[in-house]
Design a protein around this motif. Structure first.
Motif, PDB file in Angstrom:
ATOM      1  N   GLN A  93       0.736  -1.210   0.058  1.00 26.97           N
ATOM      2  CA  GLN A  93      -0.128  -0.132   0.087  1.00 26.97           C
ATOM      3  C   GLN A  93       0.807   1.375   0.081  1.00 26.97           C
ATOM      4  N   GLN A  94       1.842   1.267   0.681  1.00 27.43           N
ATOM      5  CA  GLN A  94       2.726   2.442   0.818  1.00 27.43           C
ATOM      6  C   GLN A  94       3.657   2.678  -0.328  1.00 27.43           C
ATOM      7  N   LYS A  95       3.756   1.450  -0.973  1.00 27.30           N
ATOM      8  CA  LYS A  95       4.667   1.772  -2.550  1.00 27.30           C
ATOM      9  C   LYS A  95       3.586   2.046  -3.499  1.00 27.30           C
ATOM     10  N   THR A  96       2.131   1.966  -3.205  1.00 27.56           N
ATOM     11  CA  THR A  96       1.129   2.543  -4.101  1.00 27.56           C
ATOM     12  C   THR A  96       0.711   3.964  -3.895  1.00 27.56           C
ATOM     13  N   TRP A  97       1.162   4.277  -2.796  1.00 27.32           N
ATOM     14  CA  TRP A  97       0.973   5.704  -2.386  1.00 27.32           C
ATOM     15  C   TRP A  97       2.348   6.467  -3.058  1.00 27.32           C
ATOM     16  N   LEU A  98       3.328   5.923  -3.048  1.00 27.75           N
ATOM     17  CA  LEU A  98       4.587   6.608  -3.653  1.00 27.75           C
ATOM     18  C   LEU A  98       4.255   6.830  -5.041  1.00 27.75           C
ATOM     19  N   ALA A  99       3.895   5.719  -5.779  1.00 26.32           N
ATOM     20  CA  ALA A  99       3.726   5.956  -7.152  1.00 26.32           C
ATOM     21  C   ALA A  99       2.718   6.770  -7.617  1.00 26.32           C
ATOM     22  N   GLU A 100       1.415   6.857  -6.515  1.00 21.29           N
ATOM     23  CA  GLU A 100       0.468   7.768  -6.940  1.00 21.29           C
ATOM     24  C   GLU A 100       1.086   9.089  -6.774  1.00 21.29           C
ATOM     25  N   MET A 101       1.715   9.541  -5.860  1.00 26.64           N
ATOM     26  CA  MET A 101       2.330  10.826  -5.730  1.00 26.64           C
ATOM     27  C   MET A 101       3.479  11.149  -6.799  1.00 26.64           C
ATOM     28  N   SER A 102       4.065  10.054  -7.359  1.00 21.64           N
ATOM     29  CA  SER A 102       5.313  10.353  -8.255  1.00 21.64           C
ATOM     30  C   SER A 102       4.688  10.669  -9.522  1.00 21.64           C
ATOM     31  N   ASN A 103       3.260  10.621  -9.661  1.00 23.35           N
ATOM     32  CA  ASN A 103       2.283  10.992 -10.919  1.00 23.35           C
ATOM     33  C   ASN A 103       1.713  12.525 -10.886  1.00 23.35           C
ATOM     34  N   LYS A 104       2.099  13.157  -9.675  1.00 19.73           N
ATOM     35  CA  LYS A 104       1.760  14.479  -9.628  1.00 19.73           C
ATOM     36  C   LYS A 104       2.622  15.473  -9.554  1.00 19.73           C
ATOM     37  N   ILE A 105       2.296  16.730  -9.572  1.00 27.96           N
ATOM     38  CA  ILE A 105       3.211  17.914  -9.386  1.00 27.96           C
ATOM     39  C   ILE A 105       2.282  19.098  -8.848  1.00 27.96           C
ATOM     40  N   GLY A 106       3.117  20.072  -8.462  1.00 29.72           N
ATOM     41  CA  GLY A 106       2.313  21.146  -7.952  1.00 29.72           C
ATOM     42  C   GLY A 106       1.210  21.177  -6.925  1.00 29.72           C
ATOM     43  N   ALA A 107       0.232  21.895  -7.024  1.00 28.36           N
ATOM     44  CA  ALA A 107      -0.947  21.794  -6.134  1.00 28.36           C
ATOM     45  C   ALA A 107      -1.631  20.374  -5.825  1.00 28.36           C
ATOM     46  N   ASP A 108      -1.396  19.933  -6.996  1.00 31.82           N
ATOM     47  CA  ASP A 108      -2.291  18.350  -6.894  1.00 31.82           C
ATOM     48  C   ASP A 108      -1.316  17.561  -5.982  1.00 31.82           C
ATOM     49  N   TYR A 109      -0.049  17.745  -6.431  1.00 35.53           N
ATOM     50  CA  TYR A 109       1.092  16.821  -5.524  1.00 35.53           C
ATOM     51  C   TYR A 109       0.772  17.526  -4.003  1.00 35.53           C
ATOM     52  N   ASP A 110       0.785  18.497  -3.724  1.00 36.72           N
ATOM     53  CA  ASP A 110       0.616  19.142  -2.286  1.00 36.72           C
ATOM     54  C   ASP A 110      -0.249  18.509  -1.689  1.00 36.72           C
ATOM     55  N   LYS A 111      -1.807  18.368  -2.155  1.00 41.30           N
ATOM     56  CA  LYS A 111      -2.764  17.963  -1.466  1.00 41.30           C
ATOM     57  C   LYS A 111      -2.735  16.491  -1.327  1.00 41.30           C
ATOM     58  N   THR A 112      -2.236  15.738  -2.305  1.00 38.49           N
ATOM     59  CA  THR A 112      -2.027  14.226  -2.232  1.00 38.49           C
ATOM     60  C   THR A 112      -0.882  14.067  -1.092  1.00 38.49           C
ATOM     61  N   PHE A 113       0.104  14.638  -1.190  1.00 30.69           N
ATOM     62  CA  PHE A 113       1.272  14.354  -0.052  1.00 30.69           C
ATOM     63  C   PHE A 113       0.719  14.399   1.217  1.00 30.69           C
ATOM     64  N   VAL A 114      -0.078  15.635   1.510  1.00 33.45           N
ATOM     65  CA  VAL A 114      -0.371  15.758   2.874  1.00 33.45           C
ATOM     66  C   VAL A 114      -1.525  14.939   3.296  1.00 33.45           C
TER      67      VAL A 114
END
Length: 198
Positions: free
Chosen positions: A121-142
């Motif tokens: 599951q944690q690997k899935t979260w990292l992969a999900e975040m790797s596909n985002k940038i900017g404000a979208d990344y910020d929200k997903t990361f937090v």
């Protein structure tokens, strides 16, 4: 930029050291692992008191938290738009490096083998975040990190309240301080929603 690259190298060195320690424990010591055929894992006697299955799970969960949150914190430096998210990611990464060293040292004393990679599951979260940038990344990361911290916080608190092992209780207290700090930092971004708190 040079400072960030230096941290990346430190992270790689820590990961290599962790793998080496795990290999040494496998070769030289009998792990305090669940007995075959006993799904609860039984209890192992140590000089700090009985070590339960739940005590061992705590060490594994905290280790795995660091294995995905350290790279996530580093990734935030390149992908986040918000300076606050970058700052929070940097602090979480640095503090997880300290907590990871503590986790590995505690596990070595108790002869517990730790994983060397995050959960699926944690690997899935990292992969999900790797596909985002900017404000979208910020929200997903937090949101991902705050939800994960909430889950591990309850595991740590349960073990702290019930463990008969003095080394594990002391470790749980230190881990609780880190995790509580991380939840507060993530909440300070203003991006935490009600769903992350459930």
């Amino acid at each position: 930029m040079v400072r960030r690259m230096g941290r990346g190298r430190v992270l790689l060195l820590l990961a290599a050291a962790a793998a080496l320690i795990a290999a040494i424990v496998v070769v030289l010591g009998r792990p305090a692992a669940p007995a075959d055929g006993d799904p609860q894992g039984g209890v192992v006697q140590t000089r700090w008191g009985p070590l339960s299955y739940t005590d061992r799970v705590l060490l594994v969960k905290v280790r795995q938290a660091g294995l995905w949150e350290m790279p996530a914190g580093q990734q935030a430096q390149q992908r986040a738009a918000s300076p606050r998210v970058k700052e929070v990611g940097d602090t979480i990464m640095e503090q997880h490096m300290q907590l990871d060293a503590d986790t590995r040292a505690t596990a070595a004393k108790l002869n517990v083998i730790l994983p060397n990679q995050p959960s699926v599951q944690q690997k899935t979260w990292l992969a999900e975040m790797s596909n985002k940038i900017g404000a979208d990344y910020d929200k997903t990361f937090v949101l991902r990190l705050r939800a994960a911290h909430g889950k591990v916080f309850s595991v740590i608190a349960q073990v702290r309240a019930s463990s008969q092992n003095s080394l594990i209780r002391a470790f749980a207290e230190r881990a609780l301080r880190f995790v509580n700090t991380h939840m507060t930092l993530l909440e300070s971004t203003g991006l935490v929603t009600d769903s992350a708190l459930s």
